[in-house]
Design a protein around this motif. Structure first.
Motif, PDB file in Angstrom:
ATOM      1  N   VAL A  32      20.540  27.330   7.087  1.00 35.60           N
ATOM      2  CA  VAL A  32      19.415  26.437   6.815  1.00 35.60           C
ATOM      3  C   VAL A  32      19.346  26.110   5.334  1.00 35.60           C
ATOM      4  CG1 VAL A  32      16.923  26.195   6.915  1.00 35.60           C
ATOM      5  CG2 VAL A  32      18.144  27.290   8.802  1.00 35.60           C
ATOM      6  N   SER A  33      19.456  27.120   4.510  1.00 38.46           N
ATOM      7  CA  SER A  33      19.369  26.906   3.066  1.00 38.46           C
ATOM      8  C   SER A  33      20.724  26.713   2.405  1.00 38.46           C
ATOM      9  CB  SER A  33      18.658  28.092   2.411  1.00 38.46           C
ATOM     10  OG  SER A  33      19.368  29.286   2.656  1.00 38.46           O
ATOM     11  N   ARG A  34      21.796  26.919   3.166  1.00 38.57           N
ATOM     12  CA  ARG A  34      23.172  26.753   2.689  1.00 38.57           C
ATOM     13  C   ARG A  34      23.498  27.733   1.572  1.00 38.57           C
ATOM     14  NH1 ARG A  34      24.741  20.947   1.053  1.00 38.57           N
ATOM     15  NH2 ARG A  34      26.769  21.954   1.084  1.00 38.57           N
ATOM     16  N   ASP A  35      22.749  28.830   1.503  1.00 38.80           N
ATOM     17  CA  ASP A  35      23.032  29.828   0.478  1.00 38.80           C
ATOM     18  C   ASP A  35      24.232  30.673   0.889  1.00 38.80           C
ATOM     19  OD1 ASP A  35      20.817  29.057  -1.083  1.00 38.80           O
ATOM     20  OD2 ASP A  35      19.504  30.165   0.281  1.00 38.80           O
ATOM     21  N   PHE A  48      24.451  28.250  -4.295  1.00 37.74           N
ATOM     22  CA  PHE A  48      23.952  27.194  -3.437  1.00 37.74           C
ATOM     23  C   PHE A  48      25.049  26.513  -2.626  1.00 37.74           C
ATOM     24  CE2 PHE A  48      24.703  25.280  -7.601  1.00 37.74           C
ATOM     25  CZ  PHE A  48      25.500  24.207  -7.287  1.00 37.74           C
ATOM     26  N   ASP A  49      26.325  26.743  -2.985  1.00 39.91           N
ATOM     27  CA  ASP A  49      27.419  26.115  -2.244  1.00 39.91           C
ATOM     28  C   ASP A  49      28.672  26.964  -2.426  1.00 39.91           C
ATOM     29  OD1 ASP A  49      29.441  24.437  -1.194  1.00 39.91           O
ATOM     30  OD2 ASP A  49      28.216  22.672  -1.601  1.00 39.91           O
ATOM     31  N   ARG A  50      29.377  27.235  -1.317  1.00 47.17           N
ATOM     32  CA  ARG A  50      30.572  28.071  -1.372  1.00 47.17           C
ATOM     33  C   ARG A  50      31.646  27.466  -2.269  1.00 47.17           C
ATOM     34  NH1 ARG A  50      32.206  32.036   1.682  1.00 47.17           N
ATOM     35  NH2 ARG A  50      30.721  31.604   3.339  1.00 47.17           N
ATOM     36  N   GLU A  51      31.627  26.177  -2.466  1.00 47.47           N
ATOM     37  CA  GLU A  51      32.644  25.528  -3.293  1.00 47.47           C
ATOM     38  C   GLU A  51      32.658  26.086  -4.714  1.00 47.47           C
ATOM     39  OE1 GLU A  51      33.710  21.027  -4.955  1.00 47.47           O
ATOM     40  OE2 GLU A  51      32.079  21.340  -3.508  1.00 47.47           O
ATOM     41  N   HIS A  52      31.525  26.603  -5.169  1.00 44.96           N
ATOM     42  CA  HIS A  52      31.410  27.081  -6.549  1.00 44.96           C
ATOM     43  C   HIS A  52      31.487  28.604  -6.634  1.00 44.96           C
ATOM     44  CE1 HIS A  52      30.338  23.019  -7.641  1.00 44.96           C
ATOM     45  NE2 HIS A  52      29.290  23.040  -6.819  1.00 44.96           N
ATOM     46  N   GLU A  53      32.047  29.263  -5.640  1.00 46.51           N
ATOM     47  CA  GLU A  53      32.044  30.725  -5.626  1.00 46.51           C
ATOM     48  C   GLU A  53      32.766  31.302  -6.839  1.00 46.51           C
ATOM     49  OE1 GLU A  53      33.322  34.512  -2.784  1.00 46.51           O
ATOM     50  OE2 GLU A  53      33.439  32.455  -2.025  1.00 46.51           O
ATOM     51  N   GLU A  54      33.964  30.823  -7.141  1.00 42.96           N
ATOM     52  CA  GLU A  54      34.713  31.361  -8.283  1.00 42.96           C
ATOM     53  C   GLU A  54      34.013  31.020  -9.595  1.00 42.96           C
ATOM     54  OE1 GLU A  54      37.175  33.471  -8.203  1.00 42.96           O
ATOM     55  OE2 GLU A  54      36.954  33.452  -6.029  1.00 42.96           O
ATOM     56  N   ARG A  55      33.410  29.855  -9.684  1.00 47.13           N
ATOM     57  CA  ARG A  55      32.671  29.490 -10.898  1.00 47.13           C
ATOM     58  C   ARG A  55      31.454  30.396 -11.071  1.00 47.13           C
ATOM     59  NH1 ARG A  55      33.783  24.454  -8.424  1.00 47.13           N
ATOM     60  NH2 ARG A  55      35.389  23.245  -9.521  1.00 47.13           N
ATOM     61  N   TYR A  56      30.775  30.664  -9.954  1.00 41.51           N
ATOM     62  CA  TYR A  56      29.618  31.560 -10.027  1.00 41.51           C
ATOM     63  C   TYR A  56      30.046  32.959 -10.454  1.00 41.51           C
ATOM     64  CZ  TYR A  56      25.723  34.451  -8.372  1.00 41.51           C
ATOM     65  OH  TYR A  56      24.704  35.362  -8.288  1.00 41.51           O
ATOM     66  N   ARG A  57      31.128  33.451  -9.861  1.00 45.77           N
ATOM     67  CA  ARG A  57      31.614  34.786 -10.209  1.00 45.77           C
ATOM     68  C   ARG A  57      31.970  34.857 -11.696  1.00 45.77           C
ATOM     69  NH1 ARG A  57      33.419  38.298  -6.495  1.00 45.77           N
ATOM     70  NH2 ARG A  57      33.658  36.595  -4.995  1.00 45.77           N
ATOM     71  N   SER A  58      32.680  33.840 -12.187  1.00 47.88           N
ATOM     72  CA  SER A  58      33.077  33.819 -13.594  1.00 47.88           C
ATOM     73  C   SER A  58      31.852  33.722 -14.506  1.00 47.88           C
ATOM     74  CB  SER A  58      34.019  32.640 -13.840  1.00 47.88           C
ATOM     75  OG  SER A  58      34.335  32.512 -15.208  1.00 47.88           O
ATOM     76  N   ASP A  59      30.875  32.918 -14.125  1.00 47.96           N
ATOM     77  CA  ASP A  59      29.678  32.752 -14.953  1.00 47.96           C
ATOM     78  C   ASP A  59      28.877  34.045 -15.026  1.00 47.96           C
ATOM     79  OD1 ASP A  59      27.833  31.214 -16.502  1.00 47.96           O
ATOM     80  OD2 ASP A  59      26.529  31.079 -14.748  1.00 47.96           O
ATOM     81  N   VAL A  60      28.734  34.748 -13.906  1.00 44.99           N
ATOM     82  CA  VAL A  60      27.987  36.006 -13.903  1.00 44.99           C
ATOM     83  C   VAL A  60      28.704  37.056 -14.754  1.00 44.99           C
ATOM     84  CG1 VAL A  60      27.194  37.922 -12.452  1.00 44.99           C
ATOM     85  CG2 VAL A  60      26.855  35.569 -11.696  1.00 44.99           C
ATOM     86  N   VAL A  61      30.037  37.137 -14.620  1.00 46.38           N
ATOM     87  CA  VAL A  61      30.796  38.106 -15.403  1.00 46.38           C
ATOM     88  C   VAL A  61      30.673  37.793 -16.895  1.00 46.38           C
ATOM     89  CG1 VAL A  61      33.119  38.930 -15.921  1.00 46.38           C
ATOM     90  CG2 VAL A  61      32.397  38.666 -13.547  1.00 46.38           C
TER      91      VAL A  61
END
Length: 265
Positions: A159-162, A223-236
């Motif tokens: 529903v939220s695409r999280d 918010f979108d699986r397409e950015h998973e690696e970007r999210y991981r890199s940003d958090v690290v």
């Protein structure tokens, strides 16, 4: 009486087949262990393909060695035996085929929350013929891939695409675990790829089984699986900056406290 050479010659095929099967099972066991290790997360969707890549050549070699040519008076019996074996293996082969298709599509990942029929849980392992769903109460359910084509599959965050994303980092020795957990929660929530609807979760865990060395298991949501690696890199990157700043602050405070201690003496 068999001579030593004849005995060795008779044992060689058995050793050959046994060696191939042992190697296949050893690699499969290693892949199963890898499927539960967060550090190899990028390999998890490809584990079914790796299983097939290992067992495909082994089955081909064994088939050529153990199944003779279909000629002679026993050809009909051999053919019927193979047909019976193929029919008996059909359910297993169907699951392997569906697992191969899902692996190529990268449809399911470790950490996905799914409901397959009446079974609900989080994907914690991907196998060659089935995946494992862990329910909220901690019980594991092994669901064959065939059920994903015959039953309704619901993504519980659709529903939220999280999309969940798990990261494991070591806590620096000079940083308090509670402080590290707070910084990790902030880094996972403030990333520009983070979902604004779901708060991240941070847990403390022993590092390599040692309670004196700890690590953080961060379960964030983007918010979108397409950015998973970007999210991981940003958090690290944010965690590295936060941990470094906290370390400098602690060292700076310690250097200011030393003159006061001397003055008191």
């Amino acid at each position: 009486m068999f001579s030593g050479t004849a005995l060795v010659a008779s044992l060689l095929p058995i050793l050959y087949v046994g060696g191939l099967l042992t190697a296949g099972f050893a690699v499969s066991l290693l892949l199963r262990r890898i499927s539960h290790v967060g550090a190899f997360r990028q390999l998890h969707p490809w584990i079914p393909l790796l299983h097939i890549a290992v067992w495909g050549p082994i089955v081909f070699i064994l088939e050529g060695r153990l199944v003779p040519d279909f000629d002679g008076p026993r050809a009909l019996g051999r053919a019927l035996g193979l047909v019976v074996l193929a029919i008996a293996a059909l359910p297993w082969l169907r699951n392997v085929f569906h697992g191969l298709v899902f692996a190529l599509e990268l449809r399911y990942h470790i950490g996905d929350d799914l409901q397959v029929g009446l079974v609900k849980g989080r994907v914690v392992a991907l196998g060659v013929r089935a995946l494992t769903l862990r329910a909220p109460d901690g019980t594991d359910a092994i669901v064959p891939y065939e059920r994903f084509t015959s039953e309704t599959v619901i993504r519980l965050n659709v529903v939220s695409r999280d999309t969940p994303c798990e990261i494991e980092v070591e806590i620096p020795a000079d940083l308090e675990p509670a402080r590290a957990a707070l910084l990790a929660r902030q880094a996972a929530a403030l990333s520009r790829f983070a979902s604004p609807r779901v708060a991240p979760e941070v847990y403390l865990a022993p590092l390599h089984g040692s309670v004196t060395r700890l690590c953080l298991r961060i379960r964030g949501f983007l918010f979108d699986r397409e950015h998973e690696e970007r999210y991981r890199s940003d958090v690290v990157e944010r965690l590295h900056a936060s941990f470094t700043a906290a370390n400098h602050s602690a060292n700076h405070s310690a250097s200011h406290d030393e003159p006061r201690d001397h003055a008191g003496l």
